[in-house]
Scaffold this motif. Sequence first.
Motif, PDB file in Angstrom:
ATOM      1  N   ARG A  25     102.873  39.589  23.402  1.00  0.00           N
ATOM      2  CA  ARG A  25     104.167  39.626  23.754  1.00  0.00           C
ATOM      3  C   ARG A  25     104.880  39.642  25.297  1.00  0.00           C
ATOM      4  O   ARG A  25     103.983  40.334  25.933  1.00  0.00           O
ATOM      5  N   ILE A  26     106.029  38.903  25.603  1.00  0.00           N
ATOM      6  CA  ILE A  26     106.427  39.473  26.878  1.00  0.00           C
ATOM      7  C   ILE A  26     107.601  39.657  26.660  1.00  0.00           C
ATOM      8  O   ILE A  26     108.797  39.098  26.001  1.00  0.00           O
ATOM      9  N   PHE A  27     108.052  41.032  27.165  1.00  0.00           N
ATOM     10  CA  PHE A  27     109.272  41.539  27.107  1.00  0.00           C
ATOM     11  C   PHE A  27     110.169  41.242  28.436  1.00  0.00           C
ATOM     12  O   PHE A  27     109.783  41.778  29.343  1.00  0.00           O
ATOM     13  N   CYS A  28     111.532  40.604  28.020  1.00  0.00           N
ATOM     14  CA  CYS A  28     112.267  40.246  29.115  1.00  0.00           C
ATOM     15  C   CYS A  28     113.458  41.283  29.543  1.00  0.00           C
ATOM     16  O   CYS A  28     114.022  41.482  28.586  1.00  0.00           O
ATOM     17  N   PHE A  29     113.612  41.171  30.859  1.00  0.00           N
ATOM     18  CA  PHE A  29     114.699  42.246  31.246  1.00  0.00           C
ATOM     19  C   PHE A  29     115.670  41.686  31.749  1.00  0.00           C
ATOM     20  O   PHE A  29     115.288  40.950  32.814  1.00  0.00           O
ATOM     21  N   PRO A  30     117.070  41.706  31.536  1.00  0.00           N
ATOM     22  CA  PRO A  30     117.953  40.816  32.018  1.00  0.00           C
ATOM     23  C   PRO A  30     118.398  41.421  33.341  1.00  0.00           C
ATOM     24  O   PRO A  30     118.336  42.686  33.763  1.00  0.00           O
ATOM     25  N   PHE A  31     119.282  40.701  34.136  1.00  0.00           N
ATOM     26  CA  PHE A  31     119.773  41.098  35.230  1.00  0.00           C
ATOM     27  C   PHE A  31     121.122  41.977  35.341  1.00  0.00           C
ATOM     28  O   PHE A  31     121.641  41.993  34.176  1.00  0.00           O
ATOM     29  N   SER A  32     121.604  42.283  36.308  1.00  0.00           N
ATOM     30  CA  SER A  32     123.079  43.367  36.195  1.00  0.00           C
ATOM     31  C   SER A  32     123.955  42.514  35.813  1.00  0.00           C
ATOM     32  O   SER A  32     124.081  41.231  36.129  1.00  0.00           O
ATOM     33  N   GLY A  33     124.784  43.056  34.910  1.00  0.00           N
ATOM     34  CA  GLY A  33     125.930  42.073  34.210  1.00  0.00           C
ATOM     35  C   GLY A  33     125.586  41.413  33.070  1.00  0.00           C
ATOM     36  O   GLY A  33     126.545  40.595  32.484  1.00  0.00           O
ATOM     37  N   SER A  34     124.296  41.023  32.943  1.00  0.00           N
ATOM     38  CA  SER A  34     123.809  39.945  31.686  1.00  0.00           C
ATOM     39  C   SER A  34     123.116  40.799  30.691  1.00  0.00           C
ATOM     40  O   SER A  34     123.125  42.073  30.579  1.00  0.00           O
ATOM     41  N   GLY A  35     122.963  40.258  29.701  1.00  0.00           N
ATOM     42  CA  GLY A  35     122.374  40.488  28.467  1.00  0.00           C
ATOM     43  C   GLY A  35     121.058  39.716  28.091  1.00  0.00           C
ATOM     44  O   GLY A  35     120.754  38.836  28.939  1.00  0.00           O
ATOM     45  N   ALA A  36     120.617  39.879  26.990  1.00  0.00           N
ATOM     46  CA  ALA A  36     119.516  38.965  26.504  1.00  0.00           C
ATOM     47  C   ALA A  36     119.810  37.678  26.258  1.00  0.00           C
ATOM     48  O   ALA A  36     118.693  36.794  26.414  1.00  0.00           O
ATOM     49  N   SER A  37     121.005  37.221  26.341  1.00  0.00           N
ATOM     50  CA  SER A  37     121.121  35.909  26.325  1.00  0.00           C
ATOM     51  C   SER A  37     120.825  35.121  27.720  1.00  0.00           C
ATOM     52  O   SER A  37     120.743  33.887  27.569  1.00  0.00           O
ATOM     53  N   ALA A  38     120.520  35.811  28.747  1.00  0.00           N
ATOM     54  CA  ALA A  38     120.125  35.153  29.842  1.00  0.00           C
ATOM     55  C   ALA A  38     118.943  34.525  29.669  1.00  0.00           C
ATOM     56  O   ALA A  38     118.215  33.642  30.353  1.00  0.00           O
ATOM     57  N   PHE A  39     118.001  34.883  28.464  1.00  0.00           N
ATOM     58  CA  PHE A  39     116.778  34.083  28.171  1.00  0.00           C
ATOM     59  C   PHE A  39     116.927  33.223  26.863  1.00  0.00           C
ATOM     60  O   PHE A  39     115.902  32.791  26.373  1.00  0.00           O
ATOM     61  N   SER A  40     118.114  32.900  26.570  1.00  0.00           N
ATOM     62  CA  SER A  40     118.509  31.937  25.361  1.00  0.00           C
ATOM     63  C   SER A  40     117.941  30.692  25.360  1.00  0.00           C
ATOM     64  O   SER A  40     117.486  30.052  24.548  1.00  0.00           O
ATOM     65  N   ALA A  41     117.562  30.078  26.840  1.00  0.00           N
ATOM     66  CA  ALA A  41     117.142  28.663  26.845  1.00  0.00           C
ATOM     67  C   ALA A  41     115.483  28.817  26.945  1.00  0.00           C
ATOM     68  O   ALA A  41     114.893  27.799  27.020  1.00  0.00           O
ATOM     69  N   TRP A  42     114.768  29.946  27.046  1.00  0.00           N
ATOM     70  CA  TRP A  42     113.241  30.097  26.963  1.00  0.00           C
ATOM     71  C   TRP A  42     112.861  29.886  25.706  1.00  0.00           C
ATOM     72  O   TRP A  42     113.582  29.912  24.656  1.00  0.00           O
TER      73      TRP A  42
END
Length: 246
Positions: A25-42
Amino acid sequence: MTSGPATAASPWFVRPPSGAAHPARIFCFPFSGSGASAFSAWPAAIDGAEVCPVQFPGRESRMAEPHHGTYEHLADALAEALVPLLDRPFAFFGHCAGALPAFETVLRLADRGLPLPERLFVSGQPAPHRASRDRMLALTEAQLRVELESFLRGRGIEPRPDMVDMGLAVLLRDHAAAGAYRRTEPVALPCPVVVLHWRDDPDVHPDDLAAWRPYAESVDVRVVDGGHYDFMHAPDALLRALGSWR
């Protein structure tokens, strides 16, 4: 702050982690002001490792929950929530300020004698003891609003006032957490670190990225083509870098 168990219904993961479908697994941490949707295109997986975007409280699907307040509180709660999911090899990926709670979570896993990530991937973020150099921390609320509107337009989204107000509320709380964060000197991590520098990112100085070197016995600094937010598109060069630990 309390956290529920990290099961299929856990609020920490918008993509419920699968059972035996993936060996890592790769756990992905979003940047300030964002959420998990930052990785929606992954993609759902990278070289056999399942992509697991982490959803911080106080945003998106967790908007009704209290903000985490500090990176330390966030890492405490997340380390607990991760326990059931550390049954196979894993890595952490944190972009920009998201790399700091990822770093703090590694320390908490180590303190508790829990399994550790095989890699900590740091993307576009100065080392913890240089985190205060982030230019965004010096911006006023009005300037942050302009930055947010520009970001949305760059994503092809027309920034409606209500959308900007909601995003700014999250960003201001995240910036308060970032501004309160203090590490005055390097802290040794028990896992290798891969630092990714985006070639066209003018806001992160290479020296601040190289300052991660004292944080682990193995620190690999790599240059990736693109700008600060290009990670959201999951470009091939990034996917190759993230697949290198498998």
